[in-house]
Design a protein around this motif. Structure first.
Motif, PDB file in Angstrom:
ATOM      1  N   LYS A   1      16.158  59.907   7.198  1.00 42.45           N
ATOM      2  CA  LYS A   1      16.521  59.888   5.772  1.00 42.45           C
ATOM      3  C   LYS A   1      17.497  58.795   5.122  1.00 42.45           C
ATOM      4  CE  LYS A   1      13.593  62.928   4.614  1.00 42.45           C
ATOM      5  NZ  LYS A   1      12.530  62.663   3.621  1.00 42.45           N
ATOM      6  N   LEU A   2      18.804  58.952   5.766  1.00 41.67           N
ATOM      7  CA  LEU A   2      19.911  58.003   5.382  1.00 41.67           C
ATOM      8  C   LEU A   2      20.784  57.359   6.472  1.00 41.67           C
ATOM      9  CD1 LEU A   2      21.200  57.094   2.689  1.00 41.67           C
ATOM     10  CD2 LEU A   2      22.433  59.178   2.716  1.00 41.67           C
TER      11      LEU A   2
ATOM     12  N   THR B   1      24.566  56.469   7.430  1.00 40.94           N
ATOM     13  CA  THR B   1      25.707  56.381   7.192  1.00 40.94           C
ATOM     14  C   THR B   1      26.790  55.647   8.003  1.00 40.94           C
ATOM     15  OG1 THR B   1      26.182  58.471   8.529  1.00 40.94           O
ATOM     16  CG2 THR B   1      25.375  58.782   6.105  1.00 40.94           C
TER      17      THR B   1
END
Length: 172
Positions: free
Chosen positions: A19-20, A22
């Protein structure tokens, strides 16, 4: 079949969707129950688009094996990974006749069939040819994100160093 952002995480059941990204890892969502988890950089993570299986002539990408299953099952679910070993190996022999029986274990076959059923339930399998160019674009996109984050990190550290009060040495 679009599996460029689908992950297998060691020690975690099922598959996850990236999803993302970091700084310390990434955020992934389980395809089984929809729960989101954070995964650190130290975790053993594999992209499904990068996994291959041994055959007697070459390594066959998992995407092509999933496509072969989708063709055989007409994009429907396959047999359960809980069937007996003889039935699983016979089924897999139909899908990939020249797989290396010495290096591909029954546990690997179970994992592939389980992953296929998870992807099929989410509507992520198809009989279409895999798009290799798209996988390269996703890979380049991830590399660019990592480079940008590294530059931002360096700039942030340099800025903090400039703002920090200068330490002076005093002689005694």
């Amino acid at each position: 079949m679009n599996v460029e952002k689908i992950l297998a995480i060691a020690g975690k059941p099922g598959l996850f969707e990236l999803k993302l990204q970091t700084r310390s890892g990434f955020l992934a969502e389980s395809l089984l129950d929809g729960k989101k988890i954070t995964v650190g950089m130290r975790s053993n993570v594999s992209l499904l688009s990068e996994i291959s299986m041994y055959t007697y002539s070459e390594e066959k990408p998992l995407v092509e094996i999933m496509r072969a299953i989708a063709v055989k099952e007409n994009e429907g679910p396959t047999i359960s990974s809980k069937e007996d070993n003889a039935k699983l190996t016979a089924y897999f022999k139909e899908i990939l006749p020249d797989y290396d029986e010495d290096r591909v274990y029954v546990s690997d076959i179970k994992k592939v069939l389980n992953w296929y059923n998870i992807l099929q339930a989410k509507g992520l399998v198809s009989k279409e040819e895999p798009k290799v160019a798209n996988a390269e674009a996703v890979k380049e996109e991830v590399v660019e994100k990592v480079k940008k984050e590294a530059k931002a990190d360096k700039a942030e550290k340099a800025e903090k160093a400039e703002k920090a009060p200068a330490k002076t040495k005093t002689k005694k």
